[in-house]
Design a protein around this motif. Structure first.
Motif, mmCIF file in Angstrom:
data_model
loop_
_atom_site.group_PDB
_atom_site.id
_atom_site.type_symbol
_atom_site.label_atom_id
_atom_site.label_comp_id
_atom_site.label_asym_id
_atom_site.label_seq_id
_atom_site.Cartn_x
_atom_site.Cartn_y
_atom_site.Cartn_z
ATOM 1 N N ILE A 18 0.841 -1.198 0.000
ATOM 2 C CA ILE A 18 0.000 0.000 0.000
ATOM 3 C C ILE A 18 0.879 1.252 0.000
ATOM 4 N N ARG A 19 1.921 1.266 0.823
ATOM 5 C CA ARG A 19 2.841 2.411 0.849
ATOM 6 C C ARG A 19 3.496 2.615 -0.515
ATOM 7 N N GLU A 20 3.897 1.519 -1.155
ATOM 8 C CA GLU A 20 4.507 1.607 -2.491
ATOM 9 C C GLU A 20 3.523 2.192 -3.497
ATOM 10 N N LEU A 21 2.282 1.722 -3.460
ATOM 11 C CA LEU A 21 1.277 2.236 -4.391
ATOM 12 C C LEU A 21 0.964 3.704 -4.132
ATOM 13 N N LEU A 22 0.926 4.107 -2.872
ATOM 14 C CA LEU A 22 0.721 5.524 -2.565
ATOM 15 C C LEU A 22 1.840 6.357 -3.191
ATOM 16 N N ASP A 23 3.071 5.883 -3.077
ATOM 17 C CA ASP A 23 4.214 6.581 -3.678
ATOM 18 C C ASP A 23 4.107 6.608 -5.199
ATOM 19 N N GLU A 24 3.680 5.489 -5.785
ATOM 20 C CA GLU A 24 3.560 5.413 -7.245
ATOM 21 C C GLU A 24 2.489 6.364 -7.763
ATOM 22 N N VAL A 25 1.360 6.442 -7.074
ATOM 23 C CA VAL A 25 0.310 7.365 -7.498
ATOM 24 C C VAL A 25 0.839 8.796 -7.451
ATOM 25 N N ALA A 26 1.549 9.130 -6.396
ATOM 26 C CA ALA A 26 2.082 10.487 -6.247
ATOM 27 C C ALA A 26 3.143 10.805 -7.291
ATOM 28 N N ALA A 27 3.895 9.801 -7.737
ATOM 29 C CA ALA A 27 5.033 10.033 -8.629
ATOM 30 C C ALA A 27 4.696 9.908 -10.117
ATOM 31 N N THR A 28 3.536 9.387 -10.450
ATOM 32 C CA THR A 28 3.214 9.130 -11.856
ATOM 33 C C THR A 28 2.231 10.164 -12.393
ATOM 34 N N GLU A 96 -7.406 19.045 -8.036
ATOM 35 C CA GLU A 96 -8.337 18.670 -6.970
ATOM 36 C C GLU A 96 -8.066 17.233 -6.513
ATOM 37 N N PHE A 97 -7.848 16.337 -7.483
ATOM 38 C CA PHE A 97 -7.540 14.948 -7.159
ATOM 39 C C PHE A 97 -6.279 14.890 -6.299
ATOM 40 N N PHE A 98 -5.245 15.580 -6.735
ATOM 41 C CA PHE A 98 -3.969 15.475 -6.034
ATOM 42 C C PHE A 98 -4.065 16.029 -4.616
ATOM 43 N N ASP A 99 -4.813 17.121 -4.424
ATOM 44 C CA ASP A 99 -5.002 17.671 -3.079
ATOM 45 C C ASP A 99 -5.712 16.671 -2.174
ATOM 46 N N HIS A 100 -6.791 16.085 -2.666
ATOM 47 C CA HIS A 100 -7.535 15.093 -1.879
ATOM 48 C C HIS A 100 -6.697 13.830 -1.655
ATOM 49 N N PHE A 101 -5.937 13.451 -2.682
ATOM 50 C CA PHE A 101 -5.089 12.270 -2.568
ATOM 51 C C PHE A 101 -4.012 12.471 -1.502
ATOM 52 N N ALA A 102 -3.423 13.665 -1.448
ATOM 53 C CA ALA A 102 -2.376 13.943 -0.452
ATOM 54 C C ALA A 102 -2.929 13.761 0.966
ATOM 55 N N ALA A 103 -4.150 14.229 1.191
ATOM 56 C CA ALA A 103 -4.776 14.059 2.511
ATOM 57 C C ALA A 103 -5.060 12.586 2.785
ATOM 58 N N LEU A 104 -5.571 11.872 1.796
ATOM 59 C CA LEU A 104 -5.835 10.440 1.951
ATOM 60 C C LEU A 104 -4.542 9.698 2.264
ATOM 61 N N ARG A 105 -3.491 10.026 1.562
ATOM 62 C CA ARG A 105 -2.198 9.363 1.755
ATOM 63 C C ARG A 105 -1.743 9.478 3.207
ATOM 64 N N GLN A 106 -1.825 10.673 3.762
ATOM 65 C CA GLN A 106 -1.445 10.877 5.166
ATOM 66 C C GLN A 106 -2.302 10.019 6.085
ATOM 67 N N ASP A 107 -3.606 10.011 5.842
ATOM 68 C CA ASP A 107 -4.530 9.239 6.683
ATOM 69 C C ASP A 107 -4.261 7.745 6.595
ATOM 70 N N VAL A 108 -4.015 7.240 5.392
ATOM 71 C CA VAL A 108 -3.768 5.804 5.204
ATOM 72 C C VAL A 108 -2.461 5.397 5.877
#
Length: 182
Positions: A18-28, A96-108
């Protein structure tokens, strides 16, 4: 012969993915980000469903303060399901996606750390290796039948039993259509 994984090893391994996928979403970007995000959503959905059906009931009844520990984890999971459901309808390329995703990433990330610290860390004191391996097999069985998308409100084993079979069929059909469409 390979050693069987116990439930803690299995779930920590999934947390690593899950951590790897969070990083991949942020980097791609573009289609690659979209695919990484869908892989993340699928893994989180099946992982959380299995925890709600197998892991949390075990923790609730076997670790000191289990009821409170599980309640806190379920609240975190419910917030993540709601955020994932919102994100699933957004364009992964939008700000908007990236802002919401950044918050989700921290929570996860915080949720995974909380599970490992307050829930999983106690399992080896309350169950032997055989029981933990049995729990791992139960988690894998629950994941095989779990929905592949977040379903806010299905946050307990009882609700999952009622919702998961129908949701899983619908989700897996949507996954097949999405894959066929490219």
């Amino acid at each position: 012969m390979t050693e069987r994984a116990d439930v803690v090893e299995l779930l920590k391994g999934q947390h690593t993915r899950i951590r790897e996928l969070l990083d991949e979403v942020a980097a791609t970007r573009g289609d690659e980000r979209k695919q990484c995000f869908h892989d993340l959503v699928r893994l989180l959905a099946v992982h959380e469903t299995a925890e709600e059906e197998v892991v949390h009931p075990f923790a609730r009844t076997n670790i000191d303060g289990g009821e409170l520990v599980v309640r806190d984890r379920i609240e975190e999971e419910e917030r993540a399901k709601q955020a994932l459901a919102r994100l699933d309808d957004m364009d992964p390329g939008s700000p908007e996606f990236f802002d919401h995703f950044a918050a989700l990433r921290q929570d996860v990330l915080a949720h995974a750390d909380n599970e490992e610290r307050y829930e999983f860390a106690h399992f080896d004191r309350v169950a032997d290796r055989g029981r933990l391996e049995t729990l791992a097999r139960a988690v894998q069985a629950a994941e095989a039948l779990a929905p592949t998308r977040p379903h806010p409100g299905a946050d307990t084993a009882m609700k999952n039993v009622a919702v998961a079979p129908v949701a899983a069929v619908i989700d897996r059909t949507r996954d097949a259509v999405r894959k066929a469409m490219g």
